[in-house]
Design a protein around this motif. Structure first.
Motif, short mmCIF file in Angstrom:
data_model
loop_
_atom_site.label_atom_id
_atom_site.label_comp_id
_atom_site.label_asym_id
_atom_site.label_seq_id
_atom_site.Cartn_x
_atom_site.Cartn_y
_atom_site.Cartn_z
N LEU A 108 -1.84 7.27 -5.29
CA LEU A 108 -1.52 6.35 -4.19
C LEU A 108 -2.44 6.60 -3.00
CD1 LEU A 108 2.32 5.75 -4.18
CD2 LEU A 108 0.46 4.48 -5.23
N ARG A 109 -2.77 7.86 -2.76
CA ARG A 109 -3.72 8.14 -1.68
C ARG A 109 -5.07 7.52 -2.02
NH1 ARG A 109 -2.47 14.56 -0.72
NH2 ARG A 109 -0.74 14.34 0.75
N GLY A 110 -5.37 7.51 -3.30
CA GLY A 110 -6.65 6.98 -3.77
C GLY A 110 -6.82 5.50 -3.46
N ILE A 111 -5.72 4.77 -3.34
CA ILE A 111 -5.85 3.36 -2.98
C ILE A 111 -5.51 3.15 -1.50
CG2 ILE A 111 -5.38 2.57 -5.32
CD1 ILE A 111 -2.59 1.85 -4.51
N GLY A 112 -5.59 4.25 -0.74
CA GLY A 112 -5.51 4.12 0.71
C GLY A 112 -4.13 4.14 1.32
N MET A 113 -3.15 4.69 0.62
CA MET A 113 -1.79 4.74 1.19
C MET A 113 -1.56 6.06 1.93
SD MET A 113 0.64 2.93 -1.67
CE MET A 113 2.07 3.18 -0.63
#
Lengths: 126, 126
Positions: free
Chosen positions: B100-105
């Motif tokens: 999820l961090r990988g898609i900017g969250m």
DNA sequence: CTTATTGTACTAGGTGATTAATACAATAAG
DNA sequence: CTTATTGTATTAATCACCTAGTACAATAAG
């Protein structure tokens, strides 16, 4: 430096996911031009054919479009990008919850685990 | 009915995960006997050799032990099972957050998303 | 116009995963 | 003892993935 390919899944599928992630996160902005197939292959450390195959997959999903000799471009369609982001997080979260339930964790435990993990990382501010 | 094999990862690896999940959840209790290689292969809808390979992997991790002609048994080692459960959830949570961090969250968004997902499912009590 | 770059297509070869078909020794069950 | 079941090993064939190498039409760039 070559990209990292972990699991035993086909590399071209892992590339598709990596590219989707880069699109969803904005690392590849809407309307921007992608590096050429050959450059991307070089960057990822794979054969151009493998990269071509991954890009063809992206093509089918409408996230990028190729213009024969000018290169490949990320779609300008803002709603498509929002949909991508939403569907990706949907899938990730659903799979995550299903996995933890699969090993017998309750919903409360699942939520606690995520909270603990995030908090524990924030503590590491030396 | 045949088990479900989603991603492009090798079937035998997916089987290993399924079996680990069943062990971690208690579906296969400690000390209990596993179905024979042939029966498991039939149940999963794969070739006995493929199931054999998956079971050999489990063997190496010490979660099961085979007794030549009597069959295969889940380890009685309770701490090993606790370790399995812990390491599996550790890995699942870490991967989830990273994705999820990988898609900017942000971390707050991640936590909210999990909460929302769980709550929304609880509403569906017709 | 000339040239380099682009996406695309094609063939060939190597590797690993999977299936298929047996075979065997050990032993629990009868 | 006899028999069926067990884990295990072996060989061969098939298939998808990946790499390698080459080629071509279209076009942006010079």
């Amino acid at each position: 430096m070559a990209w990292k390919f972990n699991d035993g899944a086909p590399i071209y599928l892992q590339i598709v996911n990596t590219l989707k992630r880069n699109i969803a996160s904005g690392a590849y902005p809407p309307g921007s031009r992608l590096p050429s197939v050959r450059d991307l292959a070089l960057e990822a450390g794979v054969n151009p054919n493998t990269m071509q195959r991954a890009l063809s997959e992206l093509e089918r999903s409408g996230l990028v479009n190729s213009q024969r000799t000018a290169g490949r471009f990320i779609t300008e369609d803002a709603s498509a990008l929002l949909d991508l982001r939403k569907s990706m997080s949907e899938e990730i979260v659903s799979e995550f919850i299903a996995r933890l339930r699969g090993i017998g964790m309750s919903d409360e435990q699942i939520l606690d685990t995520v909270r603990d993990k995030i908090n524990s990382e924030h503590k590491e501010e030396t």
